[in-house]
Design a protein around this motif. Structure first.
Motif, PDB file in Angstrom:
ATOM      1  N   MET A 105      -9.836  61.549  50.417  1.00 36.03           N
ATOM      2  CA  MET A 105     -10.568  60.999  51.548  1.00 36.03           C
ATOM      3  C   MET A 105     -10.889  59.538  51.257  1.00 36.03           C
ATOM      4  SD  MET A 105     -14.452  62.509  51.087  1.00 36.03           S
ATOM      5  CE  MET A 105     -15.531  61.816  49.812  1.00 36.03           C
ATOM      6  N   ARG A 106     -11.344  58.827  52.303  1.00 36.88           N
ATOM      7  CA  ARG A 106     -11.737  57.438  52.165  1.00 36.88           C
ATOM      8  C   ARG A 106     -13.255  57.351  52.011  1.00 36.88           C
ATOM      9  NH1 ARG A 106      -7.992  53.747  51.246  1.00 36.88           N
ATOM     10  NH2 ARG A 106      -8.786  52.189  52.712  1.00 36.88           N
ATOM     11  N   ALA A 107     -13.694  56.469  51.146  1.00 40.15           N
ATOM     12  CA  ALA A 107     -15.123  56.289  50.930  1.00 40.15           C
ATOM     13  C   ALA A 107     -15.386  54.880  50.419  1.00 40.15           C
ATOM     14  CB  ALA A 107     -15.670  57.316  49.944  1.00 40.15           C
ATOM     15  N   THR A 108     -16.613  54.436  50.582  1.00 42.50           N
ATOM     16  CA  THR A 108     -17.020  53.099  50.148  1.00 42.50           C
ATOM     17  C   THR A 108     -17.466  53.146  48.690  1.00 42.50           C
ATOM     18  OG1 THR A 108     -17.783  52.640  52.394  1.00 42.50           O
ATOM     19  CG2 THR A 108     -18.533  51.151  50.650  1.00 42.50           C
ATOM     20  N   VAL A 109     -16.974  52.197  47.903  1.00 40.92           N
ATOM     21  CA  VAL A 109     -17.362  52.085  46.495  1.00 40.92           C
ATOM     22  C   VAL A 109     -17.734  50.630  46.217  1.00 40.92           C
ATOM     23  CG1 VAL A 109     -15.894  53.995  45.755  1.00 40.92           C
ATOM     24  CG2 VAL A 109     -14.984  51.672  45.736  1.00 40.92           C
ATOM     25  N   ILE A 110     -18.533  50.439  45.189  1.00 42.17           N
ATOM     26  CA  ILE A 110     -18.917  49.094  44.776  1.00 42.17           C
ATOM     27  C   ILE A 110     -18.351  48.842  43.380  1.00 42.17           C
ATOM     28  CG2 ILE A 110     -21.179  49.941  43.967  1.00 42.17           C
ATOM     29  CD1 ILE A 110     -22.280  47.112  44.712  1.00 42.17           C
ATOM     30  N   HIS A 111     -17.682  47.716  43.218  1.00 42.68           N
ATOM     31  CA  HIS A 111     -17.066  47.387  41.929  1.00 42.68           C
ATOM     32  C   HIS A 111     -17.838  46.327  41.164  1.00 42.68           C
ATOM     33  CE1 HIS A 111     -13.250  49.680  42.055  1.00 42.68           C
ATOM     34  NE2 HIS A 111     -13.447  49.622  43.363  1.00 42.68           N
ATOM     35  N   ALA A 112     -18.495  45.454  41.896  1.00 45.81           N
ATOM     36  CA  ALA A 112     -19.251  44.352  41.285  1.00 45.81           C
ATOM     37  C   ALA A 112     -20.071  43.725  42.399  1.00 45.81           C
ATOM     38  CB  ALA A 112     -18.295  43.328  40.660  1.00 45.81           C
ATOM     39  N   ASP A 145     -18.613  42.861  45.859  1.00 46.16           N
ATOM     40  CA  ASP A 145     -17.276  43.465  45.843  1.00 46.16           C
ATOM     41  C   ASP A 145     -17.374  44.922  46.310  1.00 46.16           C
ATOM     42  OD1 ASP A 145     -14.689  44.273  45.425  1.00 46.16           O
ATOM     43  OD2 ASP A 145     -14.641  43.818  43.271  1.00 46.16           O
ATOM     44  N   ILE A 146     -17.394  45.095  47.618  1.00 46.25           N
ATOM     45  CA  ILE A 146     -17.437  46.411  48.248  1.00 46.25           C
ATOM     46  C   ILE A 146     -16.035  46.734  48.759  1.00 46.25           C
ATOM     47  CG2 ILE A 146     -18.338  47.735  50.214  1.00 46.25           C
ATOM     48  CD1 ILE A 146     -20.500  47.336  48.240  1.00 46.25           C
ATOM     49  N   ARG A 147     -15.551  47.934  48.454  1.00 44.56           N
ATOM     50  CA  ARG A 147     -14.208  48.320  48.893  1.00 44.56           C
ATOM     51  C   ARG A 147     -14.236  49.722  49.496  1.00 44.56           C
ATOM     52  NH1 ARG A 147     -10.956  46.943  43.224  1.00 44.56           N
ATOM     53  NH2 ARG A 147     -12.163  45.064  42.689  1.00 44.56           N
ATOM     54  N   VAL A 148     -13.302  49.971  50.400  1.00 49.89           N
ATOM     55  CA  VAL A 148     -13.085  51.315  50.930  1.00 49.89           C
ATOM     56  C   VAL A 148     -11.797  51.826  50.319  1.00 49.89           C
ATOM     57  CG1 VAL A 148     -12.735  52.695  53.000  1.00 49.89           C
ATOM     58  CG2 VAL A 148     -14.317  50.751  53.048  1.00 49.89           C
ATOM     59  N   GLU A 149     -11.908  52.912  49.544  1.00 50.04           N
ATOM     60  CA  GLU A 149     -10.779  53.382  48.749  1.00 50.04           C
ATOM     61  C   GLU A 149     -10.572  54.886  48.904  1.00 50.04           C
ATOM     62  OE1 GLU A 149     -11.188  50.168  45.065  1.00 50.04           O
ATOM     63  OE2 GLU A 149     -11.883  52.226  44.782  1.00 50.04           O
ATOM     64  N   GLU A 150      -9.414  55.330  48.461  1.00 51.30           N
ATOM     65  CA  GLU A 150      -9.143  56.763  48.359  1.00 51.30           C
ATOM     66  C   GLU A 150      -9.911  57.321  47.160  1.00 51.30           C
ATOM     67  OE1 GLU A 150      -7.349  58.836  50.187  1.00 51.30           O
ATOM     68  OE2 GLU A 150      -6.637  57.331  51.637  1.00 51.30           O
ATOM     69  N   SER A 152     -29.615  45.213  41.460  1.00 46.13           N
ATOM     70  CA  SER A 152     -29.788  46.546  40.887  1.00 46.13           C
ATOM     71  C   SER A 152     -28.431  47.007  40.375  1.00 46.13           C
ATOM     72  CB  SER A 152     -30.349  47.538  41.916  1.00 46.13           C
ATOM     73  OG  SER A 152     -29.495  47.670  43.015  1.00 46.13           O
ATOM     74  N   ALA A 153     -28.440  47.618  39.206  1.00 39.46           N
ATOM     75  CA  ALA A 153     -27.192  47.904  38.498  1.00 39.46           C
ATOM     76  C   ALA A 153     -26.409  49.048  39.147  1.00 39.46           C
ATOM     77  CB  ALA A 153     -27.496  48.244  37.045  1.00 39.46           C
ATOM     78  N   ARG A 154     -25.111  48.917  39.179  1.00 41.87           N
ATOM     79  CA  ARG A 154     -24.189  49.967  39.589  1.00 41.87           C
ATOM     80  C   ARG A 154     -22.983  49.949  38.659  1.00 41.87           C
ATOM     81  NH1 ARG A 154     -28.041  50.751  42.262  1.00 41.87           N
ATOM     82  NH2 ARG A 154     -28.219  51.428  44.446  1.00 41.87           N
ATOM     83  N   GLN A 155     -22.409  51.111  38.429  1.00 39.79           N
ATOM     84  CA  GLN A 155     -21.177  51.177  37.642  1.00 39.79           C
ATOM     85  C   GLN A 155     -19.999  50.789  38.528  1.00 39.79           C
ATOM     86  OE1 GLN A 155     -20.633  54.969  35.736  1.00 39.79           O
ATOM     87  NE2 GLN A 155     -22.606  54.895  34.676  1.00 39.79           N
ATOM     88  N   PRO A 156     -19.019  50.069  37.985  1.00 40.06           N
ATOM     89  CA  PRO A 156     -17.839  49.723  38.790  1.00 40.06           C
ATOM     90  C   PRO A 156     -17.169  50.984  39.338  1.00 40.06           C
ATOM     91  CG  PRO A 156     -17.878  48.441  36.766  1.00 40.06           C
ATOM     92  CD  PRO A 156     -18.971  49.460  36.638  1.00 40.06           C
TER      93      PRO A 156
END
Length: 347
Positions: A1-8, A11-16, A49-53
């Motif tokens: 499925m497609r979902a939003t992730v944060i890498h940095a 840097d917001i991306r919509v990925e599989e 606020s911290a997030r993991q890539p």
């Protein structure tokens, strides 16, 4: 499925990503019909606020149940449901007391290892304790569906702030913050019977919504000028209660400066950028109460839901920009640049 992730930061991306799936008997899988971007998401976006890539993001959604675990008794495939921004088991002592955000088995959508709300589907732990069923007919009413989405966070958070501020019939209330939570705080104060509501904000599009939601006065000044303006509106006394919906040191100092002696500050702005904190001597000397924190939205949804369904309150105007899932990165940019108030996502 497609979902939003944060890498940095930025840097917001919509990925599989792997499909949402039942992992425990108490799980349900919800196909997302509506989600949105929260102002608190921007702290991760800005790197504050911290997030993991690669971590998921987003915590506000409603949708349709697609699958349930064998231990789910309260929901069936096809049910339209809304999820509060924290899942909870519904059976612990904290849940029984209404403080669902302190549930030992609870958690936030988008935390490491969990699905985020800004995607095509979400695995919902403890579905019976977390989800709230909505009328099936709402799925075909776009405006109502958007209004119901506000129950997942901002409407309940504004209500929590109003309760913390001690709002009651006939009271005078100030609202610090013109974001979606602050605007919903105006609506909540009006719903609880406040006679006068002073909204602090400088952006006319937002203060126009504040007036539509029940604000009787608008103060555009900031800092000492804002304190003077509110004092002038209240015969020099200040307001009975203040809703603080920003979370900075400046906003809290403003709140304490405009509340009257013996009044209350209801704070729900996620704390960020606070340096020296607040002066307890001031609060002590003036008998000021401070109440608030993370809103136990799951507790408030059953109370607020009927008023949304019958049109007594309509928080849908806080969503001023709508995007599909692929438009989410642009939605973050728009909110970060304050060209959007709150971005609605239609996966």
């Amino acid at each position: 499925m497609r979902a939003t992730v944060i890498h940095a930061p930025h840097d917001i991306r919509v990925e599989e990503v792997p499909d949402a799936a039942v992992q425990q008997p108490t799980d349900a899988v919800v196909r997302v019909l509506r989600a949105c971007i929260c102002g608190s998401d921007l702290w991760a976006y800005r790197g504050e606020s911290a997030r993991q890539p690669g971590q998921r993001i987003g915590h506000e959604f409603l949708g349709v149940v697609e699958e349930t675990g064998s231990g789910v008794n309260g929901f069936a495939v096809g049910d339209l449901v809304v999820a509060p921004f924290v899942w909870s088991d519904g059976s612990c002592a904290y849940c029984a007391e209404g403080l669902t955000t302190s549930c030992p088995q609870g958690g936030f959508w988008g935390s490491v290892g969990s699905d985020g709300g800004q995607g095509e589907a979400v695995r919902v732990p403890f579905a019976d304790g977390t989800l709230v069923r909505l009328p099936a007919a709402a799925a075909s009413d776009d405006r109502l569906l958007t209004a119901l989405l506000a129950l997942s966070d901002v409407l309940g958070t504004g209500h929590h702030a109003a309760l913390g501020a001690g709002v009651k019939p006939g009271s005078t209330v100030a609202v610090v913050g013109d974001g979606a939570v602050g605007l919903c705080g105006v609506m909540a104060a009006k719903r609880l019977g406040a006679e006068r509501i002073i909204a602090l904000g400088r952006h006319q599009a937002r203060t126009d919504i504040a007036r539509a939601f029940g604000a009787t006065d608008v103060v555009a000044e900031r800092g000492e000028a804002a304190l003077a303006a509110v004092r002038e509106l209240t015969r020099g006394e200040g307001t009975h209660g203040v809703i603080e919906a920003v979370g900075t040191e400046e906003s809290m100092r403003t709140a304490l400066g405009i509340v009257r002696d013996g009044g209350s500050v209801g704070y729900v702005g996620v704390p960020h950028g606070s340096g020296t904190g607040i002066d307890l001597d001031v609060m002590f000397d003036r008998n000021i109460a401070l109440r608030g924190g993370v809103a136990p939205v799951r507790t408030y949804i059953p109370e607020l839901l009927p008023d949304v369904l019958d049109g007594t309150i309509d928080p849908s105007p806080v969503f001023d920009v709508s995007v599909g899932l692929e438009g989410v990165p642009g939605g973050y940019k728009a909110m970060d640049e304050r060209t959007a108030l709150k971005v609605l996502i239609k996966p």
